[in-house]
Design a protein around this motif. Sequence first.
Motif, mmCIF file in Angstrom:
data_model
loop_
_atom_site.group_PDB
_atom_site.id
_atom_site.type_symbol
_atom_site.label_atom_id
_atom_site.label_comp_id
_atom_site.label_asym_id
_atom_site.label_seq_id
_atom_site.Cartn_x
_atom_site.Cartn_y
_atom_site.Cartn_z
ATOM 1 N N ALA A 273 0.732 -1.347 -0.157
ATOM 2 C CA ALA A 273 0.076 0.133 -0.134
ATOM 3 C C ALA A 273 0.838 1.322 -0.170
ATOM 4 O O ALA A 273 0.601 2.102 -0.549
ATOM 5 N N ALA A 274 2.021 1.110 0.715
ATOM 6 C CA ALA A 274 2.836 2.314 0.852
ATOM 7 C C ALA A 274 3.414 2.756 -0.618
ATOM 8 O O ALA A 274 4.010 3.849 -0.769
ATOM 9 N N ARG A 275 3.479 1.736 -1.447
ATOM 10 C CA ARG A 275 4.015 1.963 -2.936
ATOM 11 C C ARG A 275 2.947 2.490 -3.956
ATOM 12 O O ARG A 275 2.917 2.502 -5.199
ATOM 13 N N ALA A 276 1.374 2.538 -3.429
ATOM 14 C CA ALA A 276 0.440 2.830 -4.316
ATOM 15 C C ALA A 276 0.695 4.302 -5.194
ATOM 16 O O ALA A 276 0.223 4.304 -6.304
ATOM 17 N N ASP A 277 1.184 5.250 -4.453
ATOM 18 C CA ASP A 277 1.499 6.474 -5.132
ATOM 19 C C ASP A 277 2.451 6.076 -6.353
ATOM 20 O O ASP A 277 2.407 6.845 -7.499
ATOM 21 N N GLN A 278 3.578 5.392 -6.097
ATOM 22 C CA GLN A 278 4.554 5.199 -6.813
ATOM 23 C C GLN A 278 3.848 4.236 -8.291
ATOM 24 O O GLN A 278 4.414 4.720 -9.360
ATOM 25 N N HIS A 279 3.020 3.405 -7.822
ATOM 26 C CA HIS A 279 2.277 2.706 -8.890
ATOM 27 C C HIS A 279 1.671 3.827 -9.926
ATOM 28 O O HIS A 279 1.733 3.512 -11.170
ATOM 29 N N GLU A 280 0.916 4.796 -9.124
ATOM 30 C CA GLU A 280 -0.026 5.480 -10.117
ATOM 31 C C GLU A 280 0.811 6.552 -11.079
ATOM 32 O O GLU A 280 0.666 6.781 -11.966
ATOM 33 N N GLU A 281 2.197 6.861 -10.200
ATOM 34 C CA GLU A 281 3.063 7.674 -11.027
ATOM 35 C C GLU A 281 3.574 6.999 -12.299
ATOM 36 O O GLU A 281 3.758 7.753 -13.371
ATOM 37 N N CYS A 282 3.647 5.427 -12.125
ATOM 38 C CA CYS A 282 4.142 4.970 -13.357
ATOM 39 C C CYS A 282 3.247 4.753 -14.257
ATOM 40 O O CYS A 282 3.371 4.824 -15.766
ATOM 41 N N GLY A 283 1.812 4.902 -14.172
ATOM 42 C CA GLY A 283 0.764 4.881 -14.937
ATOM 43 C C GLY A 283 0.727 6.275 -15.542
ATOM 44 O O GLY A 283 0.582 6.391 -17.017
ATOM 45 N N ASN A 284 0.819 7.191 -14.711
ATOM 46 C CA ASN A 284 0.871 8.714 -15.475
ATOM 47 C C ASN A 284 2.129 8.852 -16.371
ATOM 48 O O ASN A 284 1.709 9.502 -17.470
ATOM 49 N N LEU A 285 3.135 8.461 -16.023
ATOM 50 C CA LEU A 285 4.496 8.514 -16.717
ATOM 51 C C LEU A 285 4.315 8.041 -18.298
ATOM 52 O O LEU A 285 4.812 8.185 -19.437
ATOM 53 N N LEU A 286 3.528 6.652 -18.204
ATOM 54 C CA LEU A 286 3.382 5.793 -19.544
ATOM 55 C C LEU A 286 2.567 6.527 -20.332
ATOM 56 O O LEU A 286 2.601 6.461 -21.493
#
Length: 507
Positions: A273-286
């Motif tokens: 859960a602590a990495r949720a923001d990082q996962h969303e960032e990866c989606g936005n960057l893609l």
Amino acid sequence: MTIPFDFFVLAAVAAELRAALVGGRIQKVQQPSANEIILSTFSKAAGGRRLLLSVDPHAARVHFTQVKRDNPTQPPGFCQIARKYLEGAWIEAVELPFPDRVLHLVCRTVEGERVTLICELMGRNSNLILTSGAGVVRGVLRHGGEREMHHGAAYKSPPGISTDVPFLSKFAETEAAFHPEGELLQRTALGQFAPHSIQGDDGHTTGVWAFETKSVVGFPRESISVALDTFWATKLTEKAEDSAEAAAERARQQALARVEKQFAELEKTFQEAARADQHEECGNLLLAHLAQVSKGAESVEVMDFYNDGQTRIIALDPKKSPHENAEAWFDRARKARDAAEYAARRKAELEAEREALQMGLPPSPRPAGEKAPPTSGAQGGKKFDGHKIRTLTLDGEWTLYIGENATSNDYLLTKVAAPKDLWFHIRGVAGAHGVLRTNAHPERVPDSVIRKAAGLVAARSGEKHAGMVPVDYTERRYVRKPRGAKPGQAIYTIAKTIDVEPLSSSG
């Protein structure tokens, strides 16, 4: 103290049986357990009596009993053979062929055939053998051991049996030392017994003796059977209580271990859960760099505008399009946040459960849900008597059955599942039951298959849209349907719980 069921005690029993049974008839034969036979007898001398013959390795004995025992609905094989020969038979003699722990009950069948029920009360080698004619074996209660016997074979005496010197326990040898040499044997030959119960230092009965006690405190009983029946009724009840307490403690310790394991699983959930923001960032960057993603690529390096213009390497699924890869990262972020919300609630529940278990409280039975919404495309309609049960194959080897409504869940539990198959259900909510075939070896099922089966069952529950779902699983033999319960309802006391993501059957 171990009960001194030696030659003297058996001789006292034999004397009582001769006086009460010779000339009487066997009216009924029952087998309440694997190692026990009950003969219901009637004679003019004693009226109706029940004779217990037990060849339990730790409780071998023969005596009249007043303790009633439940009997199986279907008589075991030896019981059926004994009924054929003994029901209605006249009791002609009670013999002790050796000065050891072997008793012969000699009978005459209604057809006039002479048969003998041989009771060997020799610890782990104890057995009941029914013979006819000149010692031809007709039935054996316990098979195996050094002396394998079968129907039609000639009966052989137990190895190591005493044929000249009486078999005496250490307790009997101690007691005999308080009497003139040969006195107890002489009294045995004359049938002059004085049954006593042996009293321990704490006042509890610890055994039975055929005569007055000299080396320990004892008190007289009206017969050897009364002494034996009373002693064993108490001892076996205490043993059952001890076993129940030990089982309850094992269940408590297993439940504690399960709770601690779930805490460890929750910690992994919190870390994800602590990495949720990082996962969303990866989606936005893609989405911002779609043109840079090559078809079939396993990763892409893009400018990271979240980190002062540095680059970031983003993992890709080569089978998915750039847009699908971006959506996958957003989906992963969403599930991580959902899982965090669930984990926070679950942590509070686990803390309360752990506190109760640490206080010594036993794990409580948990009722399973009783309904599951029907799902289209159910397989196996005719195969399962019309019940909607989906059949899936996991990893090409393991078969999973999933009930698709309440009555199908019932059928799956009561008609399909074998005792050592694994049974799955969502903890505490309505949902499908799942049964994973184990071929009687649940220990061989890989953890990955268990998690996949749990995920498939979770997808057919009220929690199917949640990020993580707690699924209980246990062997079918630990699950039962309460009497009068609604369709689909079951209870279980031993189970493991794993947190899984709901998994579609196509995933």
